[in-house]
Design a protein around this motif. Structure first.
Motif, short mmCIF file in Angstrom:
data_model
loop_
_atom_site.label_atom_id
_atom_site.label_comp_id
_atom_site.label_asym_id
_atom_site.label_seq_id
_atom_site.Cartn_x
_atom_site.Cartn_y
_atom_site.Cartn_z
N ILE A 5 0.84 -1.20 0.00
CA ILE A 5 0.00 0.00 0.00
C ILE A 5 0.87 1.25 0.00
O ILE A 5 1.84 1.33 0.75
CB ILE A 5 -0.92 0.05 1.24
CG1 ILE A 5 -1.86 -1.15 1.28
CG2 ILE A 5 -1.71 1.35 1.29
CD1 ILE A 5 -2.70 -1.23 2.55
N VAL A 7 0.30 5.13 0.88
CA VAL A 7 -0.63 6.09 1.48
C VAL A 7 -0.16 7.49 1.09
O VAL A 7 0.98 7.87 1.36
CB VAL A 7 -0.68 5.96 3.01
CG1 VAL A 7 -1.64 6.97 3.61
CG2 VAL A 7 -1.05 4.54 3.42
N GLN A 28 -0.20 1.53 12.58
CA GLN A 28 -1.07 0.60 11.84
C GLN A 28 -0.63 -0.85 12.05
O GLN A 28 0.56 -1.15 12.07
CB GLN A 28 -1.05 0.93 10.34
CG GLN A 28 -1.73 2.23 9.98
CD GLN A 28 -3.21 2.19 10.30
OE1 GLN A 28 -3.96 1.35 9.80
NE2 GLN A 28 -3.64 3.11 11.15
N ALA A 33 3.58 -0.84 4.01
CA ALA A 33 3.06 0.39 3.42
C ALA A 33 4.15 1.45 3.39
O ALA A 33 5.11 1.40 4.16
CB ALA A 33 1.87 0.91 4.23
N VAL A 87 -3.92 4.56 -1.18
CA VAL A 87 -4.88 5.04 -0.20
C VAL A 87 -4.64 6.53 0.00
O VAL A 87 -3.49 6.96 0.17
CB VAL A 87 -4.72 4.30 1.15
CG1 VAL A 87 -5.62 4.89 2.22
CG2 VAL A 87 -4.99 2.81 0.98
N LEU A 100 -5.68 0.26 7.70
CA LEU A 100 -5.10 -0.28 6.47
C LEU A 100 -5.32 -1.79 6.36
O LEU A 100 -5.61 -2.30 5.27
CB LEU A 100 -3.61 0.04 6.39
CG LEU A 100 -3.24 1.52 6.26
CD1 LEU A 100 -1.73 1.70 6.25
CD2 LEU A 100 -3.86 2.14 5.02
N HIS A 157 -11.07 5.76 -0.38
CA HIS A 157 -9.83 5.21 0.17
C HIS A 157 -9.61 3.83 -0.40
O HIS A 157 -10.48 2.98 -0.33
CB HIS A 157 -9.92 5.11 1.70
CG HIS A 157 -10.03 6.42 2.36
ND1 HIS A 157 -8.94 7.21 2.62
CD2 HIS A 157 -11.09 7.11 2.80
CE1 HIS A 157 -9.33 8.32 3.21
NE2 HIS A 157 -10.63 8.28 3.32
N GLY A 158 -8.46 3.60 -0.95
CA GLY A 158 -8.12 2.28 -1.44
C GLY A 158 -8.32 2.15 -2.92
O GLY A 158 -9.13 1.38 -3.37
#
Length: 166
Positions: A5, A7, A28, A33, A87, A100, A157-158
């Motif tokens: 991910i 962010v 998280q 990420a 995200v 997340l 988001h995502g």
């Protein structure tokens, strides 16, 4: 190895919120990420704060661009992103520690390209807090479902990394 991910956090005159969002991201439960802070022409204080974050956490990327607006900052973040999923988080957002993880678990092994997570909007009026849920859906959905449930402006988001820009 690239993170799962990316962010993206667009920043413009949000110094007072940066510590909280950094703490929320660094706590998280899902750790695969990267956190890309894009200073969109804001103060040098933002650069200093996010550079400190990068020294504390190797997952942080701190970038400055001239002021072009939040969409441009997000697009810049997309260009820099190494993750399979993207995200978007705003600096004044507050995240549960499992945010997340819950997003990735809801979209992994599906054919969808967008997942929308639930969120709460909190208002403070005359010293008291009013807390109510704006959106309760959490999980995979098609783009048409996402737009039907949350017409623009929407908090998305995502977003699976494709070649999309905002």
């Amino acid at each position: 190895m690239n993170p799962k991910i990316s962010v993206i956090i667009p920043c413009f005159n949000v110094e007072k919120h940066l510590k909280n969002i950094f703490e929320d991201l660094s706590m998280q439960t899902f750790t695969d990420a990267e956190f890309i802070f894009i200073n969109d022409g804001g103060s040098e204080t933002i650069d200093n704060i996010t550079a400190d974050f990068a020294r504390m956490d190797s997952r942080v990327v701190s970038v400055r661009q001239r002021n072009e607006g939040v969409s441009s900052a997000r697009n810049h973040g997309i260009e820099l992103a190494k993750g399979e999923w993207i995200v978007f988080v705003d600096p004044d957002d507050r995240l549960e520690n499992y945010y997340l993880e819950s997003l990735i678990l809801s979209v992994e092994n599906t054919s969808i390209n967008i997942g929308i997570g639930g969120f709460k909007q909190i208002f403070v009026r005359k010293g008291s807090m009013v807390d109510y849920t704006i959106k309760q859906h959490c999980g995979p959905m098609s783009l048409s479902e996402a737009l039907a449930v949350a017409p623009p402006p929407y908090k998305c988001h995502g977003i699976k990394y494709t070649d999309c820009h905002f």
